[in-house]
Each structure stands twice: as C-alpha cells, then as structure tokens.
Design a protein around this motif. Structure first.
Motif, PDB file in Angstrom:
ATOM      1  N   SER A   1     -21.268  17.623 -13.980  1.00  0.00           N
ATOM      2  CA  SER A   1     -21.175  18.021 -15.226  1.00  0.00           C
ATOM      3  C   SER A   1     -21.116  19.601 -15.813  1.00  0.00           C
ATOM      4  CB  SER A   1     -22.388  17.230 -16.077  1.00  0.00           C
ATOM      5  OG  SER A   1     -22.449  15.970 -16.111  1.00  0.00           O
TER       6      SER A   1
ATOM      7  N   GLN B   1     -25.289   1.734 -18.454  1.00  0.00           N
ATOM      8  CA  GLN B   1     -26.508   2.360 -18.452  1.00  0.00           C
ATOM      9  C   GLN B   1     -26.452   3.121 -17.038  1.00  0.00           C
ATOM     10  OE1 GLN B   1     -30.424   0.654 -19.488  1.00  0.00           O
ATOM     11  NE2 GLN B   1     -31.423   2.177 -18.200  1.00  0.00           N
ATOM     12  N   HIS B   2     -26.412   4.306 -17.089  1.00  0.00           N
ATOM     13  CA  HIS B   2     -26.025   4.924 -15.957  1.00  0.00           C
ATOM     14  C   HIS B   2     -26.806   4.779 -14.733  1.00  0.00           C
ATOM     15  CE1 HIS B   2     -24.269   7.141 -19.461  1.00  0.00           C
ATOM     16  NE2 HIS B   2     -23.279   7.812 -18.531  1.00  0.00           N
ATOM     17  N   ASN B   3     -28.229   4.713 -14.959  1.00  0.00           N
ATOM     18  CA  ASN B   3     -29.212   4.855 -13.672  1.00  0.00           C
ATOM     19  C   ASN B   3     -29.381   3.360 -13.033  1.00  0.00           C
ATOM     20  OD1 ASN B   3     -30.638   3.782 -15.708  1.00  0.00           O
ATOM     21  ND2 ASN B   3     -32.476   4.717 -15.421  1.00  0.00           N
TER      22      ASN B   3
ATOM     23  N   ARG C   1     -23.371  18.388  -9.622  1.00  0.00           N
ATOM     24  CA  ARG C   1     -22.957  19.646 -10.344  1.00  0.00           C
ATOM     25  C   ARG C   1     -21.874  19.247 -11.429  1.00  0.00           C
ATOM     26  NH1 ARG C   1     -27.868  22.225 -11.145  1.00  0.00           N
ATOM     27  NH2 ARG C   1     -26.676  23.877 -12.087  1.00  0.00           N
TER      28      ARG C   1
ATOM     29  N   ARG D   1     -16.657  16.968 -20.837  1.00  0.00           N
ATOM     30  CA  ARG D   1     -17.951  16.107 -21.258  1.00  0.00           C
ATOM     31  C   ARG D   1     -17.614  14.881 -20.399  1.00  0.00           C
ATOM     32  NH1 ARG D   1     -20.535  13.103 -25.207  1.00  0.00           N
ATOM     33  NH2 ARG D   1     -22.904  13.761 -25.326  1.00  0.00           N
ATOM     34  N   LEU D   2     -18.175  14.684 -19.092  1.00  0.00           N
ATOM     35  CA  LEU D   2     -18.057  13.566 -18.154  1.00  0.00           C
ATOM     36  C   LEU D   2     -18.779  12.287 -18.458  1.00  0.00           C
ATOM     37  CD1 LEU D   2     -17.854  15.409 -15.099  1.00  0.00           C
ATOM     38  CD2 LEU D   2     -15.901  14.777 -16.538  1.00  0.00           C
ATOM     39  N   PRO D   3     -18.545  11.302 -17.917  1.00  0.00           N
ATOM     40  CA  PRO D   3     -19.515  10.017 -18.380  1.00  0.00           C
ATOM     41  C   PRO D   3     -20.508   9.772 -16.966  1.00  0.00           C
ATOM     42  CG  PRO D   3     -17.152   9.344 -17.276  1.00  0.00           C
ATOM     43  CD  PRO D   3     -17.239  10.865 -17.690  1.00  0.00           C
ATOM     44  N   VAL D   4     -21.171  10.985 -16.846  1.00  0.00           N
ATOM     45  CA  VAL D   4     -22.012  11.147 -15.621  1.00  0.00           C
ATOM     46  C   VAL D   4     -23.400  11.469 -16.042  1.00  0.00           C
ATOM     47  CG1 VAL D   4     -22.480  12.757 -13.725  1.00  0.00           C
ATOM     48  CG2 VAL D   4     -20.242  11.800 -14.063  1.00  0.00           C
ATOM     49  N   GLU D   5     -24.222  10.916 -15.359  1.00  0.00           N
ATOM     50  CA  GLU D   5     -25.775  11.463 -15.754  1.00  0.00           C
ATOM     51  C   GLU D   5     -26.402  11.600 -14.423  1.00  0.00           C
ATOM     52  OE1 GLU D   5     -28.162   9.541 -18.894  1.00  0.00           O
ATOM     53  OE2 GLU D   5     -29.205   8.671 -17.390  1.00  0.00           O
ATOM     54  N   SER D   6     -26.862  12.546 -14.241  1.00  0.00           N
ATOM     55  CA  SER D   6     -27.801  13.019 -12.646  1.00  0.00           C
ATOM     56  C   SER D   6     -28.913  12.509 -12.474  1.00  0.00           C
ATOM     57  CB  SER D   6     -27.591  14.792 -12.454  1.00  0.00           C
ATOM     58  OG  SER D   6     -26.359  14.981 -12.680  1.00  0.00           O
ATOM     59  N   HIS D   7     -29.135  11.838 -11.285  1.00  0.00           N
ATOM     60  CA  HIS D   7     -30.394  11.306 -10.943  1.00  0.00           C
ATOM     61  C   HIS D   7     -30.732  11.583  -9.803  1.00  0.00           C
ATOM     62  CE1 HIS D   7     -31.177   8.645 -14.370  1.00  0.00           C
ATOM     63  NE2 HIS D   7     -30.143   8.845 -14.793  1.00  0.00           N
TER      64      HIS D   7
ATOM     65  N   PRO E   1     -21.243   5.124 -15.713  1.00  0.00           N
ATOM     66  CA  PRO E   1     -21.587   3.867 -16.516  1.00  0.00           C
ATOM     67  C   PRO E   1     -21.193   2.674 -15.814  1.00  0.00           C
ATOM     68  CG  PRO E   1     -20.407   5.486 -17.866  1.00  0.00           C
ATOM     69  CD  PRO E   1     -20.337   6.131 -16.388  1.00  0.00           C
TER      70      PRO E   1
END
Lengths: 416, 90, 977
Positions: free
Chosen positions: A240, A412-414, A238, A249-255, A342
């Motif tokens: 972000s 690319q985050h993922n 959680r 705003r974070l350099p994070v993408e949730s997967h 990233p």
C-alpha cells in the motif's frame, strides 16, 4: 561458481578459501531497462526469470533492507498445490512444478522436501469440501488422496484420536506437498539473478515513483534517482505504501501472522499437518525445530510481531490435536506482515500507469508461490501480457466480481 | 493487547472481534457508482501509522467501537462508540 | 567436589538422583548441574553439529551445553532441559541427549573429523543430485543427525495451568535492583508483583561474596524478602520467568510450579501467566559472555560468574586447579573467591596489558589463552603472554569476556538496543517498551551500589506514574567499583583445517563460519545469522550474539554499531507448548454446547455429532439396525409417513423489537419483511456486504414491533455481529433493539402427516395455523411459541418453549410420537429430508454463492435498498458462466458423493473442462434413488441434460440427469396440507 558435493569437499580441504561472493554489491546505475522494487522472494524470482526466460539483464532489484528480509524469511516454509478454484489451481500447480526443478535450475539446495501434506477434516461436511478440493487438484494434474480415519492413523499415529474436541474423520493427503528452506530460496534466486547480470542493490529504499503523463519514468531512492522504462512493485507487506507513491490505492489491508519454532528435537513429525478446526499447521524443520503457526492476529498491523491471544490459541490447538508436543518448548515467535486482499488471492497485473506493474496480495500463501509469481510477473513485465496461469489475478476483479475466494469468507480482508 | 471500551473499561483483546477499516461506516448510497462500492468494500489507505478501525465488544456489551490507533506501535489513541458518532453514516 | 561450609545448599538433606543410568547424591538446593559437578561429572552433553564433548558453561537458563532429558516413570520425558535450571528432587532421573550410542562414545563425533567439509551453509551447495535422493537419503540422514533431545511420542497427560494477574508494578528480576524496586514500591502501597526466574530470590547476591551494609549480602537479601513477604500488596513469584513483553502492559510469564518436585497427579508442571501491569521494571541483570579462542568449548571451561555461582551458592569447586581468563576486573573475584575457599588457582590470564597483579597466584597481564587440551575434560591451556607461551595444567578455566545487559524484553516490541562503547555491550534503548523501565545491570549499570540506586530510581518513576508518593527506603552501603573492561571477542588462531574457536556453542558456530559468511557476502547481520545459524539455537544467541557481531564487524571493516544487531523476540527463555496451550487438551480446546435434549438423546443411543460448537443427535438407532443408513432410512420414512421430532434449538434466534423492526429487516434481508402480517413467518435471504449469500432463515412477526429471526446454526454468531453493526452504524437513531435469544429457547421440529395430531396432544388450545403461520401457545400451561414451518417438506411445525422446559417437552413429544408410530429423528435424516426437498445448508451457502446462483435472484427486492444489493449486481456474479444450483439424479443405482466434479460426457476430464461440483448427496428412501445437489455452469438452462459426475478420490464416475433441485413434492402440497 558452480556448487556441487565435489566442490564442497575440495574447498573444504583447502580451508574454504575459494568460495566467492554469492552476489555482488553493485552501485545503482542511473538507468535500467527495468527496475523491481523489493528484494524478497517474489522480487528476486521476478528478476531471475526476467533474465533467464526473457533475456532482460539490464535490470535492478532495489531492496530497502537486506535481500530476503521480508516474508520469505519469516514464514512456515510450506510448499503445496492444493487450491481448487480455476485461476488458483493452474497457478500453484505451475509453481509446484517449478519447485520440483528448482535446485537443478538454481544450482542451489533450497531443501525442497516433498514429505507430504495432510489436511485433516472433522465432519462429513468438511470431508466433502476437501473431496471437492482433492478432485480439483487431480483434475489439474496434481496429486491428492482422501484418507479415512485409519488412513490418517497409519501416517500420524501420535495424533489424539480419542479425546480431541473435534474428532478426526480423515485427511486429504497431498504427497507432493512439503517444505523448503525459506532463506535458501531467496539466496538461490538472488545468486541466480546476480550471475545473469542483475544488479541486486541492498539498503536502497524507494522513496518515489516518477510518472509523467501516465507513464512511469523511474524511481527515486535513498541512493539517488534511477530511470527505468518498466517498474515492478513486488513489496508484499508494504504494497500500500509503495503503490501510494504512484497514487494508487490498493485492495489490501496489512495484517500480522505469527509463526513459532521450538527447540531442536530428533525427528518426530515427518509430514506437514494442517488442522483446520484449530487453524494450526505444523512441520519439523531439517534442523529439528517444530515449525508451526495459526491464524492472523486479525487486526491491521505493520508491527511484524503479535500478541498472546493468538499465540495461546495456536498452542491450545496443538495440545488438542497432538498432545505429544506438549514437552517441546517454543524457542522463538515472530510475525510477518501479510497483504490481505478481499478474496484471499493475489494480484499480478498491470496498473493504470503505463510501465508500472504490480505483484502483491499474497495473503499468507506467498512462500509456495515464489517461483510462479516471479515467472508470471517476469512474463507480464517482459511481454506486457499476463501469463496464462496468472491471468485471473487481476487488479480489477473486485470491482467486476470475478473473485477467487477459496475460503468463501467474502470481502472482509482479514478473513482469508 | 488491551482496548478500553467506553462502556466496560479496559478489556483484553480476546473480548473483541475485528472488522476492518473505518470505511465500513461510509456505505455509499444505493445508486452510487460501482467505483464507490469498490472503494467501500475493497480499497484501503492501509496506513503504516495512525488508522481508525472497527472493533466489536462481542464478549462484552455488544457495542461496535471506532478505535483510533497506530498500526506500527499498536498505541491506542481513542475509542468511540459507533452508535453515538456524530452525524452517523445514515 | 563439594567444599564443606560453603554455599546455600543443605548438606543435611541428601538428594539421590540418576544421570545416564548412574546413581548420585546431591543436596537440597542443588541444581542438576551443581550436583553433577559436585560429583565430579564434567561431561554432560554433546554439541549439536560436531558432537563435541561438552560440559556446563553457565549457571543459568542461558546454558547452551548442559541440555538433558528428564525421564519419568512410564516412559514420558522432557527433552532439552537445562541442567543448570533443573532443581534436584529425590529420584530425579536424567540422561544425556544427542549422542549415539553413549555420551562417552558417540559415533557421530565423526562429524568433528569431517568438520572442514561442514562449514557454514555447506548444505546449500550439495545434496542436489540425484533429485529424489533428497527425500530418500540425504534429508533423513540430516534429520537424524540434527535435533537435540527427543520427544517420547506419548501424549503429554500432565497438568498445566494458565492464569491472569493484574498489578500496579511488575518487577522483573529479584537481584539488588529488583529487590530495592519492589521494596520501595511495596512500602509505598503499590500492588507489586516481583517475579524472578530463579528458585531463590537474590540474583547475583546469591553467588557473590559481596558485603552490604557491612554484612554478607545474603543477610540483606533475607531481610528484604522477609519484609516483602509480610506486605499484603506484594506478591513474590519465584521460579517465574517473564518471557515476553506484549502490547499495552501485558507480559507473558512462565512459572515452574512442579518441575522441582517429583511428578505426582494433579500437580501442575507449569503455569503460564498473563500479567497486566500498569508499570514494569526490568531488573533482569546481565549475562556474562565467553571469549572465542581455539578449542574454547571443552568440558571444564566455564563462565567465571558460573564458577563463582557453583563455589559460593552451591559450595562446589568446579575444578581442582582452576585458571581464570578475563578481559575485565570483576572476573578476577573468581580467583580470589576460589583461593579463599582453598581451591588452588593456577593462574589468572588477564587480557588487559595494564591490569593489576595483586592476587596470590601467577597473573599474566596482556595475555590470552590460545588453545586448550583434554577431549572429555580440560587438562591444559596454552597461554600467550609477553614473554612467550606457557602450557598450564588446569581442569577448569573460568572465562569472562564481559557482560551483556539482559535487555531482551526491551526488544520485544521491535525496539533496537544501543551500542555502548565503554561497556562494550548493547544497552536498552530508552522507552523501547512503554511503561517498562530497565534498572540495574539490565540497564548497563554494573556496580552493586549503583544497581541499588537504579532500582530505587526506577521504582520512584513508576510510583510517580501511578500517582503514588515514594516510600524513601534507605539503601544499604555496597561496593561501587567501576566496571573496567577491554573488549576482547576472539583470540586469533593459526590457520588449519581442524582449528576452530567457538562463538555459538549451542549451534557449533565458529569464528571461521562467521568469516566465511562475510567472505561469501552474507554481510548483513541477518544474513550472517541465517547463513551460519549463529544465535538460532536454544540459547538464542544469549552467549554468542555480541561476539559474533564483533567478529562480523571485524571481517567487514565496520564497527559493531554499524553492523547492527538481530532482533530478540519472545520468549526470553523457551516456553513449553503444553504450558502456553494449557486447557486445550482433549475437549478443552473449544466450548461444548449441549442441547436440552442431549441426555434423552444419549439415553436412546444416539451418537452425538459435532455441529459447530454444538452436539446434535446423528440418528436414533433401534435394536437390530445394522448401521446408520438403516436408522436414517427408517427415520426419513417415519417423517414422511407419520411424525418425527427433531431438536432444532441450535439455530440462532434473534429477538428484534421496536417500531422500526420491520424496516430494519427490510434492510438486512434481501426480501421484504415490513409487509409481513403479525402471526406470519417468512423465509429470508441475507446477503453479505459483498453481495454473496451470508445466511438464510426465517423471521416471524409476533407483534407489530416484534420479530424473532432464526439463523443457521453455523452463522448465528456472524449474523448477530452483522445485525449489531448495521444497527449501530447505520440505524442508530431507529426505534430498534436486538438480542440473541438462542439459548433462551428450546425449539423442536415436529413434522409429518401426523404432526398436527401430535401437537394437539401437548398444546392446551391448539391453534389452526396456516403454512407459514405462527402463534403463541400454551404447552401444558407453559407459554411457548408455535411456528408452522418445515425443513422436511412435510406438514411441519417448530415448537419453542423456554429452555428450562426443553428436556421435559422433548421427552413428552417423543413418548406421544411413538404412540402415533413416529419418534425422534437426527441430523442424518434431517439432511436427507432437506436434500429431497432441495432446501439449502452451508454446503450450498458456502460463501461463494449468490442469490442468482441459487435461483433466488428474484428474492432481492427491486423496490428497496438492502445490504449486499449493489455488490450482488457486479458483472462477474451473474450470467451463464456462473455455476448454478441444480439437482442431479443418477441414471443407475450407483452411489454419489459430495465434492465430485461435473463434466460433459465424452469430454476430457480436466480442470479446463470442469462444469461444476456436487455439494450434498443422499440416498433417498422416499424416491428410491441417490440424489445430489450441486452447482453446474449455466445449470438452470441445462435441465434434462446428462452430466458426468467424477470423484477420483472415491472412484465414482456416474452419469446423472440434471434436474430441478426440488426432488420431492415440487408443488409444496404436503407443506400446505
């Protein structure tokens, strides 16, 4: 209350009536010296080390659900120190050393089992890449051995050495790698923190972060406002959303990352095995279930559940690598929400807001980091300075290009 | 999980490759400040809810798709061809 | 024992089987459980932790006790098979599990004596000292004691399948509600799949003596199934468990294709289905639940519904003198059915104070069972009633604590069920899974008549959503008795170290354990579950979850609704890894890509090595060559001195056409291509968005608006995706088309001083190409392309022909090369040649390197924008701290290894002193020395310095001189010859 075998016997013979609460249920106070948002593994270990290493006990952990309800309770329990980039090496090495003393430190059996981790390789190029990794591990002071095909066969005779799509060339053996009982880690830290006076407050969701003039003043929660001079955000999954409360705003993408467990079986897999070509890793829990997982589902998600394509891919990988597990039945599948960054490495850093600290971005390597993450986050919150072994986990490293990209897959985050 | 490709119709998730958030369509100008590039490459709203992200129909028509969907429920609300978005990024 | 005239099994077909080494006979239609009960076998397993003797509890897939190993000839076996699901087949061999040495005499039953010490979570509090005893002693002992069945350790060589199915309506469960739903939708013309986990469709109607439309329920079932079978738009899938509800109408389902038959070759054991359904109806019924009371786990204690199943469906009396303990009206049918079949019923114990007493047997109302006797089989129960306590002799106790709707699939997308106080059960939350409508008992609707109506209602809803008119089938008349229940979760027992009442039979979790969890403040339902392991066994809490919640609620002074519920996750019943991983075995795991030269290479004895998904020749051994190195050295010399031929078709090839093609390449490559003349080739460096090197390759300009790009083998797919993205996202209005043509062309490198002569012999009119030139050619009349490029450092060409001519050209080239003293060369020689020349592969382009690191910084054109340019200029990506590409030559003849690390001689060897690492090494027969490429901090400025190469893993410790990465022909004279 101190736990011991003797205590188990004496309590058992008196009906187990003497066991007290493993932690208290304190009501939140109006003000703490420091507040940690997030009662997962990292948040609890942060609280524990703030109290133990830095003497800060007027602190609270705020957990919106139940303690240990996030990824610490839904991972595949692997503990290892096999990173090779400076910045990661020393951090995970430190973490493994903490693991090795954890039971004695916490007086809680987290069942840390150094049963050995084997990363298989399937080409000359992969062998060289693992050699680089293994040498880095030894340079760091950790252990690594390069096994050839026969060396792997001696340890893992049940692998399919004859037909598999990607023949086994060998493996990198990390003897000090292994597993631990994930929930116990959260409970052990929680108990330790509670015993040192930390307030663990469950069912307390943070709804806002109070900031005045660029300085943090406290948090708003579903159980009222709490003032604090220091606030740590330790909420992987959680990150972000919580950071957004502070305007970050974070350099994070949730997967979503799925994991699987089979029905209980008598001992059959004695190591942790990682099959890079198939993105498949497996171990057997002490209870007998085969615990295994694969890669991300690859789409941004907060659903904590996955879909069939990756699930089937993982099973197919298992069948090509070790077809003896075909008759084992998958009992349960679940998903965790991963903070993907990233470069695939985490962030333990100050934020632009004074007194607000960030611990996030564990990708899917957070479990083994629980001790060192808490250790370093506590150091950062207590002293204002990054701990030596976590000094490269900076929030601004993506902007500056001082990256820690173990996978070499780019921003690319993922893909990490 | 299934996506409806505007060209190919409803297809299994296995046919698609995922890139990431819509931000990748907003490439800064060459001379833009480093903060703009940082936002483009790294920083994300990462909403728990409706998002727009990029998928590639790799095992199909080879088109990149902008998908409006929900990251919590996985509901898919809209699928558009990147190539025909109005006012394309460049 | 079997009751003549009862049941749906076929007494005329005896089926021999074996359990724990003894032979028995059952009947066609039996499960292993029913056949064992018919043979009077009550003890079928041992419990997980205390190794308590256990018997059959249920008649379905939720069985927690009767788990066995099914044995096959040759030693293969399947552990944890539910005897209640396993259909009998001739020769079925099974044995009990989790016991030592035998089921009857299990030494681990000592655990039961130690039970007071083995309460919930005891292991978290001990086994900590001394530290190394965990891995050495405690853990091995715990592991051996834990676990259930065992794997054989043999490869599972049996056949499994996976399949897709698509339908308008998926009906899950073929009981009354499901059958009606399928019939309604089937008659309406919808494409229907009816899936049921049982071998036989009909649901509870198979196990009850219910009457529909004045006739036995089975007659109605038979007629409905006959009609469904006759409808071409309806597919019946018996033995198929829908195991998971996933996104967008996708369901996972496991079909037991061959598990009810003796194994034979090619007969798939199971098929894993991916069913995509526009609408779905969950008519999975409900599961009966036990009640916790002291010693409620003995063999002979069985769910009331299971007793009726064994009696009515299998014609088996599970006891000689049965008792019934219930908190609801329905379970009383058990006593009536038994008595009607001539089985004595000793008593009915109904917990409800005001229950009726109409049966022709003693009925205790307001009474409870408080204890039982009989270690390996129930012998007595103790009943507490208004008038005191009674000891009743009985060998079978049928228990019912009420029913839980089978709502699991509605939770698979994180839906939370709702507590229904009247039913004392959770019911599905509306809309929990879009498109999935619960019906019948799964929706908490309990009477047969209401289930039928509910199935029809759900089908009509689905038909409406599908845009179809309802079929208006007429429902049969059926019982419509109200479901009367008074919640009863546990019967308290007196304190005592060994006195226990079981909640979770499968994981040996008792009421005490849940109370201890509450006492220790594990009061969140998730904490209780994880601390006690309740609900984590093979039945995933199907038998115990609700009661355990209720006990926790009671212990913490909360209601069940407040206490909450843990999450049901897929699969509904366990799915074998082999079924879900079907097709993955052996080489099936990933596609195999074969070159047109594959056969010719294999004929020459070349080992074919995996290169991504491709197979490439490693080397081409000649008679008398001792090892790969000898062949490799020869092939290197052959290329350097004469001519070699190598299949390079695995390189990605992308055809790029349009007026803006050059402009596009300028954008995706770091360097410039728009200025490239027609008929010329240029080396290109492609960056990722983040400024690191993605790939390198070449692009040839075949015509003004026509380029063909090559990529590395590994990055071909990634580059194609990337180019499509850049084009569609940023250049959609440009005159530009891209297409992968990798497999359309076979391409061969022809290199060496005699390459030109070799090519001249196959080309109709050999062009005189300059270095980095290209031209269309005719190869024996076939249109091809010739590029003068070199990855070996020699005068080199790549000749491309349509793939269908590849094999012929390869064979022709080899034959002609051999006349010139040349021949084929493989990956090993290719690698040596390129290392000698300092050319790069993904060993160097490993995703963390930049153009700067590679010494190619000047290739990033200053005069134009390109993908990755801005990000490549970040401060962390340039400068003396970066590890830069260098060559390394040992000062001795010692071999080098790739993956070794670099240190300054004399300095400590440790992480802090690390200067870099080697990426590629080879022995160079050309230079008579080992060579390495590697990355060294500030390496370009350190040429001439001596560096220490250390590989701990392979005992290498060698001093090397840092040099230019191009070891051979630095000026490129040979290339341009």
């Amino acid at each position: 209350m101190r736990y011991s075998g003797l205590k188990v016997i004496t309590e058992g013979l008196f009906g187990n009536r003497g066991w007290g609460q493993v932690w208290r249920n304190p009501a939140p106070k109006a003000e703490y010296d420091a507040v940690i948002i997030g009662g997962g593994g990292h948040g609890l270990s942060t609280a524990y080390y703030l109290a133990k290493n830095h003497g800060l006990t007027n602190i609270a952990v705020l957990e919106k659900g139940y303690l240990g309800g996030g990824n610490v309770g839904r991972n595949t329990t692997i503990v290892r120190a096999n990173y090779f980039l400076p910045g990661n090496s020393e951090f995970y090495s430190h973490s493994l050393k903490l693991w090795e003393g954890l039971e004695a430190d916490l007086n809680y059996n987290v069942m840390h089992s150094q049963r050995g981790l084997i990363n298989l390789f399937h080409s000359d190029g992969q062998r060289d890449a693992f050699a680089r990794r293994g040498n880095a591990m030894i340079n760091q002071g950790d252990d690594a051995e390069l096994l050839d095909r026969d060396g792997v066969r001696a340890l893992l005779p049940y692998l399919d050495f004859d037909q598999t799509r990607f023949p086994i060339y060998g493996g990198l053996l990390h003897r000090r790698g292994g597993t631990a009982r994930h929930d116990a880690v959260a409970w052990g830290y929680a108990r330790g923190a509670d015993q040192r006076g930390v307030d663990l407050i469950q069912n307390c969701e943070v709804t806002g972060i109070d900031i005045e003039g660029g300085v943090v003043r406290g948090v708003q929660t579903t159980r009222g406002a709490i003032r604090a001079k220091k606030v740590g955000m330790v909420v992987a999954g959680r990150s972000s959303q919580v950071a957004a409360m502070a305007g970050l705003r974070l350099p994070v993408e949730s997967h979503v990352l799925q994991a699987f467990v089979t029905e209980g079986l008598k001992p059959v897999i004695d190591h942790v095995i990682s099959f890079g070509m198939g993105h498949f890793y497996i171990s057997q829990s002490d209870k007998g279930g085969l615990v295994f997982g694969g890669d991300l589902d690859f789409y941004a998600s907060y659903a904590a559940r996955g879909n069939l394509p990756m699930m089937e891919h993982v099973m197919e990988a298992g069948m090509t690598l070790m077809p003896m597990i075909g008759r084992a039945r998958v009992l349960r599948s679940w998903g965790g929400i991963m903070d993907m960054t990233p470069d695939g490495s985490p962030i333990i850093d100050r934020t632009p807001i004074e007194g607000l600290y960030l611990d996030c971005g564990w990708n899917y390597g957070g479990f083994k980091a629980v001790p060192a993450s808490g250790w370093c986050m506590a150091h950062l919150m207590a002293t204002g300075q990054p701990h030596e072994v976590a000094r490269r986990f900076r929030l601004d490293r993506f902007a500056t290009g001082h990256l820690l990209d173990e996978e070499g897959t780019g921003s690319q985050h993922n893909l990490h | 999980m299934r996506l409806t490709c505007p060209l190919c119709g409803p297809r299994d998730r296995r046919e698609f490759h995922y890139l990431g958030a819509e931000e990748y369509l907003r490439r800064p100008a060459a001379e833009a400040a480093s903060a703009a590039w940082d936002d483009y490459l790294h920083n994300r709203d990462n909403p728990a809810g409706e998002t727009r992200d990029l998928w590639y129909h790799e095992a199909g028509c080879g088109q990149w798709l902008l998908v409006t969907r929900d990251t919590v429920s996985h509901d898919i609300r809209k699928v558009e061809l990147v190539a025909t978005l109005k006012g394309g990024a460049k | 024992m079997r009751i003549a005239g009862k049941g749906l099994t076929d007494p005329s077909v005896p089926v021999g089987f074996r359990f724990d080494g003894r032979d028995y006979v059952g009947q066609a239609g039996d499960t292993l459980a029913s056949a064992l009960l018919a043979n009077g076998v009550k003890l079928v397993g041992r419990s997980f932790k205390y190794h308590r003797p256990r018997g059959v509890l249920t008649a379905g897939s939720e069985e927690p006790n009767a788990l066995v190993e099914v044995l096959e000839e040759g030693g293969q076996r399947t552990p944890n098979v539910r005897a209640t699901v396993q259909e009998l087949y001739p020769g079925l061999a099974a044995r009990s599990q989790n016991r030592f040495p035998t089921l009857g005499f299990d030494l681990l039953a000592l655990n039961d004596l130690a039970a007071p010490l083995l309460g919930a979570g005891f292991y978290y509090k001990t086994f900590m000292w001394p530290r190394h005893f965990w891995e050495g002693l405690y853990e091995p002992l715990i592991r051996r004691a834990a676990g259930l069945g065992s794997l054989s350790r043999q490869h599972d060589a049996a056949a499994y399948e996976k399949a897709y199915a698509f339908c308008d309506l998926l009906v899950i469960g073929a009981g009354p509600a499901g059958l009606v739903a399928a019939l309604e939708a089937g008659r309406a013309g919808a494409d229907v799949i009816l899936a049921d986990e049982d071998a036989r469709m009909g649901g509870r109607l198979l196990s009850e003596t219910l009457v529909l439309e004045g006739r036995p329920g089975m007659e109605w079932v038979t007629s409905v199934l006959a009609e469904l079978e006759s409808l071409p738009n309806v597919r019946l899938m018996p033995r198929t468990t829908v195991t998971g509800a996933y996104d967008h109408g996708t369901y996972g389902a496991l079909e037991r294709v061959g598990l009810h038959l003796a194994p034979r070759p090619y007969l798939p054991r199971e098929c894993f289905w991916r069913i995509v359904a526009k609408q779905a109806i969950l008519a999975a019924g409900a599961l009966e639940r036990p009640v916790a009371f002291e010693n409620n786990d003995r063999p002979g204690i069985m769910l009331a519904s299971a007793v009726r199943s064994y009696l009515n469906r299998y014609g088996v009396a599970p006891g000689r003198r049965v008792t019934v303990f219930t908190n609801n009206e329905e379970a009383r049918r058990t006593a009536r059915d038994l008595m009607a079949a001539g089985v004595p019923v000793a008593a009915i114990i109904d917990a409800r104070p005001h229950a009726s007493a109409v049966e022709d047997c003693p009925v205790y109302t307001g009474a409870t069972v408080i204890n039982t006797r009989g270690r390996k089989g129930l012998s007595h129960i103790t009943v507490r009633h208004g008038g005191g306590e009674a000891l009743i002799e009985t060998d079978c106790l049928a228990i019912s604590g009420g029913w839980n709707p089978t709502l699991h699939l509605t939770c698979h997308r994180n839906g939370r069920p709702l507590w229904n106080e009247a039913l004392a059960a959770f019911v599905p939350a509306p809309g929990a899974v879009p498109g999935l409508e619960p019906a019948g008992a799964a929706a908490g609707i309990m009477s047969t008549a209401a289930c039928l109506a509910s199935g029809q209602r759900a089908a009509r809803g689905a038909l409406e959503a599908l845009g179809r008119k309802p079929a208006a089938i007429r429902l049969p008349a059926a019982e419509d008795a109200p479901y009367v229940i008074q919640a009863l979760w546990q019967v308290p027992h007196a304190p005592g170290l060994w006195r226990r009442a079981w909640l979770d039979f499968a994981n040996d979790v008792t009421v005490k354990d849940v109370k201890l969890a509450a006492q220790e403040n594990f009061v969140s339902v998730e904490h209780m579950k994880r601390y006690t392991t309740q609900g984590m066994a093979p039945d995933q809490g199907k038998n115990s979850n609700v009661a355990a919640l209720a006990v926790l609620a009671d212990a913490t002074g909360r209601s069940v609704a407040e206490t909450g519920v843990t999450t049901f996750r897929p699969p509904y019943t366990p799915v074998s890894i082999a079924a879900m991983g079907a097709g993955g075995r052996g080489t099936g795991f990933a596609p195999q890509r074969f070159l047109t030269s594959h056969t010719a290479s294999v004929e020459r004895g070349a080992p074919m090595i995996e290169a991504g998904l491709w197979y490439r020749a490693g080397y081409f051994p000649r008679p008398g060559e001792a090892d790969w190195r000898t062949a490799c050295d020869r092939e290197v010399r052959m290329v350097r001195e004469r001519a070699g031929v190598c299949d390079v078709s695995t390189l990605g090839k992308i055809d790029i056409q349009g007026a803006d093609a050059g402009r596009f390449l300028d954008f995706v490559y770091a360097n410039t291509f728009s200025t490239l003349p027609v008929g010329r080739v240029r080396y290109g460096l492609m960056l990722r968005d983040d400024g690191h090197v993605m790939d390198d390759g070449t692009a040839a300009r075949l015509a003004d608006g026509h380029f063909v790009m090559t990529t590395t083998t590994a990055a071909a797919g990634q580059v194609m995706r990337h180019l499509d993205f850049v084009q569609q996202a940023f250049c959609a209005d440009w005159d530009l088309r891209l297409m992968s043509v990798t497999e359309a062309w076979a391409q061969f490198a022809v290199a060496g001083p005699r390459a030109r002569a070799l090519l001249a012999s196959v080309l109709d009119a050999p062009p005189d190409l300059p270095f980095m030139g290209c031209a269309p050619v005719l190869v024996h009349g076939v249109k091809g392309r010739l590029f003068r490029i070199s990855f070996s450092g020699e005068e080199g060409y790549e000749i491309a022909v349509p793939a269908r001519y590849g094999e012929a050209l390869f064979r022709d080239l080899l034959a002609r090369a051999e006349v010139l003293g040349g021949g084929p060369y493989g990956m090993e020689a290719l690698n040596v040649l390129r290392i000698e020349k300092g050319f790069l592969t993904h060993a160097e382009l490993h995703g963390r390197t930049t153009a700067f690191d590679l010494g190619l910084g000047r290739m990033i054109s200053a005069g134009k924008d390109c993908i990755g340019k801005a990000a490549s200029q970040r401060p962390g990506l340039t400068g003396p701290e970066r590890e830069q590409l260098v060559g390394l030559r040992p000062q001795t003849e010692a071999p080098l290894t790739a993956g070794a690390h670099l240190f300054v001689p004399g300095e400590e060897v440790g992480r802090a002193q690390d200067q870099g690492y080697t990426t590629s090494v080879c022995y160079s027969p050309t230079l008579g020395s080992w060579l390495a490429l590697g990355f060294l901090k500030n390496g370009r400025a350190r040429q001439g310095e001596v560096i220490r190469v250390v590989d701990h893993l392979r005992a290498v410790d060698v001093l090397c001189e840092v040099c230019d990465p191009v070891f051979y022909d630095r000026e490129g004279e040979k290339l341009r010859a």
